[in-house]
Design a protein around this motif. Structure first.
Motif, mmCIF file in Angstrom:
data_model
loop_
_atom_site.group_PDB
_atom_site.id
_atom_site.type_symbol
_atom_site.label_atom_id
_atom_site.label_comp_id
_atom_site.label_asym_id
_atom_site.label_seq_id
_atom_site.Cartn_x
_atom_site.Cartn_y
_atom_site.Cartn_z
ATOM 1 N N VAL A 1 -26.321 27.879 -25.106
ATOM 2 C CA VAL A 1 -26.611 27.752 -23.671
ATOM 3 C C VAL A 1 -25.729 28.710 -22.871
ATOM 4 C CG1 VAL A 1 -26.450 26.213 -21.681
ATOM 5 C CG2 VAL A 1 -27.420 25.375 -23.832
ATOM 6 N N ASN A 2 -24.435 28.746 -23.181
ATOM 7 C CA ASN A 2 -23.506 29.579 -22.419
ATOM 8 C C ASN A 2 -23.755 31.068 -22.649
ATOM 9 O OD1 ASN A 2 -22.318 27.328 -21.322
ATOM 10 N ND2 ASN A 2 -20.678 27.226 -22.832
ATOM 11 N N VAL A 3 -24.140 31.439 -23.857
ATOM 12 C CA VAL A 3 -24.502 32.839 -24.106
ATOM 13 C C VAL A 3 -25.706 33.221 -23.251
ATOM 14 C CG1 VAL A 3 -25.410 34.448 -25.822
ATOM 15 C CG2 VAL A 3 -23.546 32.912 -26.439
ATOM 16 N N SER A 4 -26.699 32.343 -23.209
ATOM 17 C CA SER A 4 -27.907 32.652 -22.434
ATOM 18 C C SER A 4 -27.604 32.719 -20.945
ATOM 19 C CB SER A 4 -29.004 31.626 -22.719
ATOM 20 O OG SER A 4 -28.732 30.369 -22.128
ATOM 21 N N ARG A 5 -26.662 31.905 -20.486
ATOM 22 C CA ARG A 5 -26.286 31.950 -19.069
ATOM 23 C C ARG A 5 -25.515 33.226 -18.741
ATOM 24 N NH1 ARG A 5 -24.482 25.613 -17.932
ATOM 25 N NH2 ARG A 5 -26.606 24.765 -17.918
ATOM 26 N N ALA A 6 -24.707 33.678 -19.673
ATOM 27 C CA ALA A 6 -24.007 34.947 -19.464
ATOM 28 C C ALA A 6 -25.013 36.083 -19.312
ATOM 29 C CB ALA A 6 -23.052 35.221 -20.627
ATOM 30 N N ALA A 7 -26.041 36.076 -20.163
ATOM 31 C CA ALA A 7 -27.076 37.112 -20.064
ATOM 32 C C ALA A 7 -27.822 37.006 -18.742
ATOM 33 C CB ALA A 7 -28.045 36.973 -21.235
ATOM 34 N N ASP A 8 -28.132 35.787 -18.339
ATOM 35 C CA ASP A 8 -28.847 35.579 -17.082
ATOM 36 C C ASP A 8 -28.012 36.051 -15.894
ATOM 37 O OD1 ASP A 8 -31.181 34.480 -15.697
ATOM 38 O OD2 ASP A 8 -29.792 32.982 -14.930
ATOM 39 N N ALA A 9 -26.690 35.890 -15.992
ATOM 40 C CA ALA A 9 -25.812 36.328 -14.904
ATOM 41 C C ALA A 9 -25.816 37.846 -14.754
ATOM 42 C CB ALA A 9 -24.394 35.826 -15.154
ATOM 43 N N ILE A 10 -25.915 38.568 -15.873
ATOM 44 C CA ILE A 10 -26.006 40.032 -15.797
ATOM 45 C C ILE A 10 -27.315 40.433 -15.126
ATOM 46 C CG2 ILE A 10 -26.078 42.166 -17.149
ATOM 47 C CD1 ILE A 10 -24.372 40.748 -19.259
ATOM 48 N N GLY A 11 -28.361 39.664 -15.378
ATOM 49 C CA GLY A 11 -29.615 39.838 -14.651
ATOM 50 C C GLY A 11 -30.413 41.045 -15.070
ATOM 51 N N ASP A 12 -30.970 41.753 -14.078
ATOM 52 C CA ASP A 12 -31.907 42.839 -14.352
ATOM 53 C C ASP A 12 -31.285 43.999 -15.116
ATOM 54 O OD1 ASP A 12 -33.927 41.480 -13.124
ATOM 55 O OD2 ASP A 12 -33.705 42.477 -11.191
ATOM 56 N N ARG A 13 -29.966 44.142 -15.083
ATOM 57 C CA ARG A 13 -29.339 45.246 -15.806
ATOM 58 C C ARG A 13 -29.315 45.016 -17.319
ATOM 59 N NH1 ARG A 13 -25.797 48.841 -13.844
ATOM 60 N NH2 ARG A 13 -26.237 49.836 -15.850
ATOM 61 N N LEU A 14 -29.455 43.769 -17.745
ATOM 62 C CA LEU A 14 -29.302 43.485 -19.172
ATOM 63 C C LEU A 14 -30.505 43.963 -19.970
ATOM 64 C CD1 LEU A 14 -27.487 42.004 -21.316
ATOM 65 C CD2 LEU A 14 -29.134 40.146 -21.136
ATOM 66 N N ASP A 15 -30.239 44.628 -21.078
ATOM 67 C CA ASP A 15 -31.269 44.961 -22.055
ATOM 68 C C ASP A 15 -31.135 44.028 -23.251
ATOM 69 O OD1 ASP A 15 -33.389 46.377 -23.231
ATOM 70 O OD2 ASP A 15 -31.980 47.542 -24.404
ATOM 71 N N THR A 16 -29.959 44.027 -23.899
ATOM 72 C CA THR A 16 -29.717 43.109 -25.012
ATOM 73 C C THR A 16 -28.287 42.603 -24.976
ATOM 74 O OG1 THR A 16 -29.023 44.880 -26.516
ATOM 75 C CG2 THR A 16 -31.352 44.291 -26.527
ATOM 76 N N LEU A 17 -28.120 41.384 -25.455
ATOM 77 C CA LEU A 17 -26.803 40.808 -25.700
ATOM 78 C C LEU A 17 -26.868 40.223 -27.099
ATOM 79 C CD1 LEU A 17 -24.775 38.396 -23.384
ATOM 80 C CD2 LEU A 17 -24.870 38.119 -25.844
ATOM 81 N N GLU A 18 -25.953 40.667 -27.960
ATOM 82 C CA GLU A 18 -26.017 40.198 -29.350
ATOM 83 C C GLU A 18 -24.632 39.827 -29.850
ATOM 84 O OE1 GLU A 18 -26.612 42.379 -33.580
ATOM 85 O OE2 GLU A 18 -28.303 42.575 -32.199
ATOM 86 N N ILE A 19 -24.534 38.639 -30.397
ATOM 87 C CA ILE A 19 -23.310 38.201 -31.062
ATOM 88 C C ILE A 19 -23.662 37.972 -32.525
ATOM 89 C CG2 ILE A 19 -21.481 36.473 -31.154
ATOM 90 C CD1 ILE A 19 -22.090 35.880 -28.209
ATOM 91 N N ASN A 20 -23.205 38.863 -33.359
ATOM 92 C CA ASN A 20 -23.490 38.765 -34.796
ATOM 93 C C ASN A 20 -22.304 39.353 -35.564
ATOM 94 O OD1 ASN A 20 -24.806 38.322 -37.224
ATOM 95 N ND2 ASN A 20 -25.835 40.317 -37.156
ATOM 96 N N PRO A 21 -21.493 38.471 -36.159
ATOM 97 C CA PRO A 21 -21.801 37.055 -36.351
ATOM 98 C C PRO A 21 -20.995 36.135 -35.431
ATOM 99 C CG PRO A 21 -20.152 37.710 -37.917
ATOM 100 C CD PRO A 21 -20.430 38.921 -37.080
ATOM 101 N N PHE A 22 -21.547 34.943 -35.267
ATOM 102 C CA PHE A 22 -20.757 33.783 -34.887
ATOM 103 C C PHE A 22 -20.280 33.175 -36.211
ATOM 104 C CE2 PHE A 22 -22.423 32.930 -30.479
ATOM 105 C CZ PHE A 22 -21.182 32.696 -29.905
ATOM 106 N N ILE A 23 -18.987 33.086 -36.404
ATOM 107 C CA ILE A 23 -18.462 32.482 -37.627
ATOM 108 C C ILE A 23 -18.521 30.960 -37.496
ATOM 109 C CG2 ILE A 23 -16.497 32.314 -39.192
ATOM 110 C CD1 ILE A 23 -17.682 35.091 -39.072
ATOM 111 N N VAL A 24 -19.100 30.312 -38.482
ATOM 112 C CA VAL A 24 -19.140 28.852 -38.523
ATOM 113 C C VAL A 24 -17.883 28.394 -39.259
ATOM 114 C CG1 VAL A 24 -20.443 26.822 -39.232
ATOM 115 C CG2 VAL A 24 -21.649 28.927 -38.623
ATOM 116 N N SER A 25 -16.990 27.728 -38.531
ATOM 117 C CA SER A 25 -15.712 27.310 -39.107
ATOM 118 C C SER A 25 -15.420 25.870 -38.716
ATOM 119 C CB SER A 25 -14.586 28.223 -38.598
ATOM 120 O OG SER A 25 -14.332 27.960 -37.227
#
Length: 703
Positions: free
Chosen positions: A665-689
């Motif tokens: 949810v928070n990643v998607s909100r960060a992208a939404d905050a960037i708005g029209d300027r955003l093309d892609t936002l990618e976090i790879n990897p998220f480490i599962v710990s």
């Protein structure tokens, strides 16, 4: 919302290019309107005839002497823009353009643009071009050149049907007639130079004669418009069934050439359908079966578990069968649909075992073939589970028993009693039932199927419809607002350091890190966050650092960090070098990818799934419209199987799935905050710990 009254409820119709020959494109609408009972006035427009099919003809639409609500246009493509201008000057409110030769053919886009411009300039609502027209079954309005209505029309009912394809629409009309599925309206949109499928869906959502909407689409140019329409249908409590084609590269290409639509990526369309509770059909048979189910079936009431399970959980189904084997088949179907099957309540189970000691009460509830000798056993079992409060729906397999006089007599009484009891769970039946008995059952909300698995699918569809109506009425919490620093106009990407800072502000857990400009500073950062560390090239020009040797892992001392810094600096080559990102080496037992990308049709779309270097091999991804809700984020984790990495295995502790969903949810909100300027936002990897998800890498590209 577009007002479709002039199109679908016209009081007067002009046919431009009217033909004296009923079988021609310009003649068929006049024949249909005359023979099938349209009560409004019809004005043929043909400068070469005094009368057309017994009606006075006019040389131009202006010669009619009064505005008409709807014009049916059957003239050559080159003449269509001028005709549209004439309609506008005469005060015509809507037009159906049958003519082809526009954007669906080479060099036809300019002519279609001219047609659309004239319609917009003169305030004429345009359906088409290259469409088969529209019908209002209740008002016997047939603005189409298809001869199919001459051989019979479906009954008037609560199903509205809209299709981008005229051929599909005509075939669907014929199938609806065969199935006895009652239609309210039928609309084909063709090239959509004016009205889109979305406009029709939204109007039908507010139409009191329509309760279920069936739509065939090949693509959408305006994704937000489609979302708005689907939201209106959900808010009105009207289920939408969509057959969306173009799911493969070949299919998408065919859709593009057929209707000049943007097919888009099928997974994104599926995310849109999931968001708004759309029922998707992959075959024509399923298209109409879902329409039948949603139009005639009873939806389960809000279910409150007697065992204390959450009230918003999926309502369980009771499977009552006369065949153990078919019961297992239905149970398999229930499992695949996510429908729980708790065992028969104690009192009802005891009563069944007393009557038939060898009956099974575990669910499937098998009353066995003993029903032939003891038909009351079946009736009592159905009534017992339906009134027990333990189930949302009841699905029964009767084989051919429904046609046996003794069984039918008791079944008839049971169904009648349950139909008058608002607290009883809805009942659906699979088996061989005569047409007369089937009609009787359907009139009381008891659906009948030949295929047992279809009974379970109907249970799931009605439960989904009920749940989506409730969710549409639930308040939605406002999204958290984030402040994003002003981005340079010429920037094509953020550095990883800037991307990590933005994510941290959005509440996304990131690995402890620091940016170093030289080797000595890299050592200081490493010692401040603790070994082992990773050193990564930081450059807005190089997004995939590992491809150029810009990532060095498992560094455990100062000498290794210095050497790594020099290595990544050399890896930058001629690209800009902002330094090296020194981050703690995070260890875990799995990797998840989370991202947001801009879809050309629907805007920002979030994705989540199995991550790491093999992400493009496994392609275990699920999508949602950004910003996503926690519920949608959880569903994305489950659908992509990423939830399995969080469940705990081989000694690893399970993670709180809600907390993991909140990260998405928070990643998607960060992208939404960037708005029209955003093309892609990618976090790879998220480490599962053991500490949850930790972002080990981030890429943000800009438009």
């Amino acid at each position: 919302m577009q007002d479709l009254q002039p199109l679908l409820r016209p009081r007067s119709i002009a046919v431009i290019g009217a033909s004296t020959q009923p079988e021609k494109v310009g003649g068929m609408p006049i024949r249909l309107l005359g023979e099938l009972g349209y009560a409004g006035r019809v004005f043929p427009v043909n400068p070469g005839a005094d009368t057309v099919q017994g009606l006075r003809a006019f040389p131009t639409v202006e010669a009619i002497g009064e505005p008409v609500d709807l014009a049916i246009v059957a003239v050559p493509a080159l003449a269509a823009p001028d005709v549209m201008a004439q309609l506008g000057r005469a005060g015509t409110r809507a037009a159906v353009v049958f003519t082809s030769g526009f954007a669906e053919v080479a060099n036809g886009s300019g002519l279609q643009h001219a047609l659309a411009t004239q319609a917009k300039t003169h305030g004429v609502q345009l359906l088409g071009p290259n469409c088969l027209g529209a019908m209002n079954l209740g008002e016997r309005m047939f603005a189409t050149f298809s001869p199919i209505p001459l051989t019979g029309v479906p009954p008037v009912g609560g199903v509205g049907l809209v299709s981008q394809s005229g051929a599909f629409g005509a075939y669907a009309f014929a199938l609806a007639r065969e199935a006895g599925l009652g239609l309210s309206h039928w609309v084909t949109t063709g090239n959509e130079a004016g009205l889109q499928v979305a406009d029709v869906i939204e109007w039908l959502a507010h139409d009191p004669q329509t309760q279920v909407i069936l739509a065939y689409i090949e693509g959408a140019r305006d994704g937000m418009r489609l979302r708005q329409a689907l939201a209106a249908a959900r808010a009105a409590g009207k289920p939408v069934v969509i057959a969306k084609v173009g799911t493969t590269v070949a299919g998408a290409s065919a859709a593009q050439s057929h209707t000049a639509s943007l097919a888009g990526e099928d997974a994104v369309y599926q995310a849109v359908f999931d968001e708004y509770g759309v029922h998707r059909a992959h075959t024509l048979e399923a298209f109409f079966r879902l329409g039948y189910t949603l139009a005639r079936g009873r939806r389960p009431a809000r279910w409150h578990s007697p065992t204390g399970m959450a009230a918003d959980a999926v309502a369980p189904v009771a499977i009552v069968t006369v065949s153990g084997g078919v019961g297992i088949m239905m149970a398999d179907s229930a499992e695949s649909q996510g429908l729980p099957r708790p065992p028969m309540p104690d009192a009802a189970a005891a009563a069944l075992r007393e009557a038939v000691p060898f009956a099974s009460t575990s669910n499937p509830i098998d009353v066995t073939g003993q029903v032939v000798a003891q038909p009351k056993v079946l009736a009592d079992a159905l009534a017992g589970v339906a009134r027990s409060g333990a189930y949302g729906s009841v699905a029964a397999f009767l084989a051919g028993g429904g046609n046996a006089p003794r069984v039918w007599s008791l079944l008839e009484q049971t169904v009648d009693d349950l139909a008058s009891d608002p607290q009883a769970a809805p009942l659906m039946i699979a088996g061989v039932i005569s047409d007369e008995k089937r009609a009787w059952l359907e009139a009381r909300g008891c659906l009948v199927f030949r295929e047992p698995a279809h009974t379970i699918e109907a249970v799931a569809a009605l439960a989904k419809a009920a749940a989506m109506t409730e969710s549409a009425q639930s308040p939605v919490a406002p999204a958290q607002l984030l402040s994003v620093p002003e981005l340079p106009a010429d920037a094509k990407a953020l550095s990883e350091a800037d991307a990590m800072a933005l994510l941290l502000q959005a509440g996304v857990p990131v690995a402890p890190h620091g940016l170093a400009r030289d080797a000595d500073e890299a050592v200081r950062v490493a010692e401040s966050i603790g070994y082992p560390v990773v050193v990564k090239l930081c450059s807005p020009d190089i997004l995939h650092k590992s491809d150029v040797g810009g990532v060095v892992l498992n560094l455990s001392d100062a000498d290794a960090v210095r050497a790594a810094f020099e290595r990544v600096r050399r890896a930058a080559g001629t690209a800009r070098f902002d330094g090296a990102l020194v981050a703690r080496m995070v260890r875990g037992w799995g990797e998840i990818m989370v991202g947001v990308r801009r879809d050309p049709v629907f805007g920002l779309v979030a994705l989540a799934g199995i991550g790491g270097t093999a992400v493009e091999i496994f392609r275990q991804m699920s999508f949602g419209l950004a910003p996503v809700s926690r519920e949608r984020a959880r569903a994305m984790l489950t659908q992509s199987r990423a939830a399995a990495l969080c469940a705990g295995h081989r000694g690893h502790p399970p993670l709180d799935l809600d907390a993991v969903a909140d990260v998405i949810v928070n990643v998607s909100r960060a992208a939404d905050a960037i708005g029209d300027r955003l093309d892609t936002l990618e976090i790879n990897p998220f480490i599962v710990s053991a500490d949850g998800l930790v972002a080990a890498d981030a890429v943000i590209t800009l438009r």
